[in-house]
Design a protein around this motif. Structure first.
Motif, PDB file in Angstrom:
ATOM      1  N   LYS A  23      -0.669   9.517 -67.126  1.00  0.00           N
ATOM      2  CA  LYS A  23      -0.578   8.166 -67.677  1.00  0.00           C
ATOM      3  C   LYS A  23      -1.331   7.176 -66.793  1.00  0.00           C
ATOM      4  N   LYS A  24      -1.113   7.263 -65.493  1.00  0.00           N
ATOM      5  CA  LYS A  24      -1.782   6.347 -64.570  1.00  0.00           C
ATOM      6  C   LYS A  24      -3.298   6.558 -64.589  1.00  0.00           C
ATOM      7  N   ALA A  25      -3.720   7.822 -64.670  1.00  0.00           N
ATOM      8  CA  ALA A  25      -5.154   8.115 -64.713  1.00  0.00           C
ATOM      9  C   ALA A  25      -5.787   7.528 -65.968  1.00  0.00           C
ATOM     10  N   GLU A  27      -4.610   4.886 -67.682  1.00  0.00           N
ATOM     11  CA  GLU A  27      -4.576   3.426 -67.561  1.00  0.00           C
ATOM     12  C   GLU A  27      -5.687   2.913 -66.655  1.00  0.00           C
ATOM     13  N   ARG A  28      -6.051   3.703 -65.660  1.00  0.00           N
ATOM     14  CA  ARG A  28      -7.115   3.309 -64.730  1.00  0.00           C
ATOM     15  C   ARG A  28      -8.490   3.782 -65.201  1.00  0.00           C
ATOM     16  N   GLU A  29      -8.525   4.323 -66.411  1.00  0.00           N
ATOM     17  CA  GLU A  29      -9.773   4.757 -67.057  1.00  0.00           C
ATOM     18  C   GLU A  29     -10.507   5.832 -66.262  1.00  0.00           C
ATOM     19  N   LYS A  30      -9.744   6.703 -65.613  1.00  0.00           N
ATOM     20  CA  LYS A  30     -10.337   7.854 -64.928  1.00  0.00           C
ATOM     21  C   LYS A  30     -10.595   8.990 -65.911  1.00  0.00           C
ATOM     22  N   SER A  32     -10.137   9.846 -70.468  1.00  0.00           N
ATOM     23  CA  SER A  32      -9.658   9.484 -71.797  1.00  0.00           C
ATOM     24  C   SER A  32      -9.504  10.762 -72.610  1.00  0.00           C
ATOM     25  N   GLU A 158      -9.956   9.476 -57.108  1.00  0.00           N
ATOM     26  CA  GLU A 158      -9.045   8.329 -57.096  1.00  0.00           C
ATOM     27  C   GLU A 158      -7.839   8.468 -58.022  1.00  0.00           C
ATOM     28  N   VAL A 159      -7.614   9.656 -58.579  1.00  0.00           N
ATOM     29  CA  VAL A 159      -6.441   9.833 -59.426  1.00  0.00           C
ATOM     30  C   VAL A 159      -5.182   9.953 -58.573  1.00  0.00           C
ATOM     31  N   GLY A 161      -3.024   9.284 -55.150  1.00  0.00           N
ATOM     32  CA  GLY A 161      -2.998   8.191 -54.184  1.00  0.00           C
ATOM     33  C   GLY A 161      -3.576   8.554 -52.834  1.00  0.00           C
TER      34      GLY A 161
END
Length: 246
Positions: A23-25, A27-30, A32, A158-159, A161
């Motif tokens: 989900k975080k990946a 949202e950060r557009e890493k 789709s 960067e996916v 932390g």
């Protein structure tokens, strides 16, 4: 990275892809993703995507037309030829090394089958990779695709932390990962090894390497067959063998 997933059951995926790291990946557009119900591509008037196998036999087989047309359609959006991955119990066993390889791609397409299997022309003329997550059979390829996507996406830049998290995972180094401890230092009489609280980073690094070798020797000796041991590693491993094999 963009991922297209061809499936007859797209509702299975949002719960996984809209949680935690994935989900975080997103949202950060890493990465789709796009869920494609390849039943939408069938030319059969009854919306069927399967048929009886030639020569007889149990079960139904996925027909080639809907799958071929769905893959052709999603390929139009890609910047370059994507890897087309067939989730299949006959495929190559998925490994961390394969995840690292796929993490270098810009576009992946997953085909998730159901029923007895695929028309062989899908396998021969459409896919670039066949993957299996283990020597067992599931009702479909969806769960396997989720496993592979999770494993690949967490390796994207960067996916995670901590940049070193992925590189130190089990299997990434060729060995199983060393033990971890956190607070409290003494939990119900079970204590954290003193060396981890010593502040001596060189000794901590050596301890972790030895524990990694020890865990691998005890649980997955097969991994050591393909692992290049340094002279120091060999010495440590001999000590571990003497201790463990007594």
């Amino acid at each position: 990275m963009h991922i297209d997933i061809l499936t007859l059951f797209p509702d299975m995926f949002p719960g996984v892809f809209n949680s935690s790291i994935l989900k975080k990946a997103g949202e950060r557009e890493k990465f789709s993703y796009n869920l494609v119900n390849f039943r939408d591509y069938t030319e059969n008037k009854h919306m069927k995507v399967d048929d009886y196998p030639y020569g007889g036999g149990a079960g139904m087989v996925l027909t080639p037309q809907p799958v071929f047309d769905a893959v052709t359609d999603v390929k139009k959006e890609g910047k370059r030829d994507p890897r087309v991955i067939l989730m299949c119990p006959q495929g190559e066993t998925f490994t961390q090394q394969k995840a690292e390889e796929l993490a270098e791609e810009e576009h992946l397409i997953f085909i998730c089958g159901h029923y007895e299997g695929y028309d062989e022309r899908i396998r021969e003329h459409l896919v670039t990779d066949e993957l299996s997550i283990g020597d067992y059979v599931l009702t479909g390829g969806e769960l396997g695709a989720m496993v592979v996507v999770d494993s690949v996406v967490r390796l994207l830049p960067e996916v995670l932390g901590n940049k070193s998290s992925a590189s130190e995972d089990s299997f990434s180094t060729g060995l199983l990962e060393h033990p971890h401890y956190t607070r409290p230092a003494d939990f119900r009489g079970m204590k954290v090894p003193d060396i981890l609280m010593s502040g001596d980073h060189a000794k901590i690094r050596d301890w972790r390497k030895e524990e990694s070798l020890k865990r691998t020797y005890k649980r997955r000796r097969d991994l050591l067959e393909n692992y290049t041991l340094s002279i120091e590693d060999q010495t440590v491993l001999e000590r571990i063998k003497e201790s463990e094999d007594k």
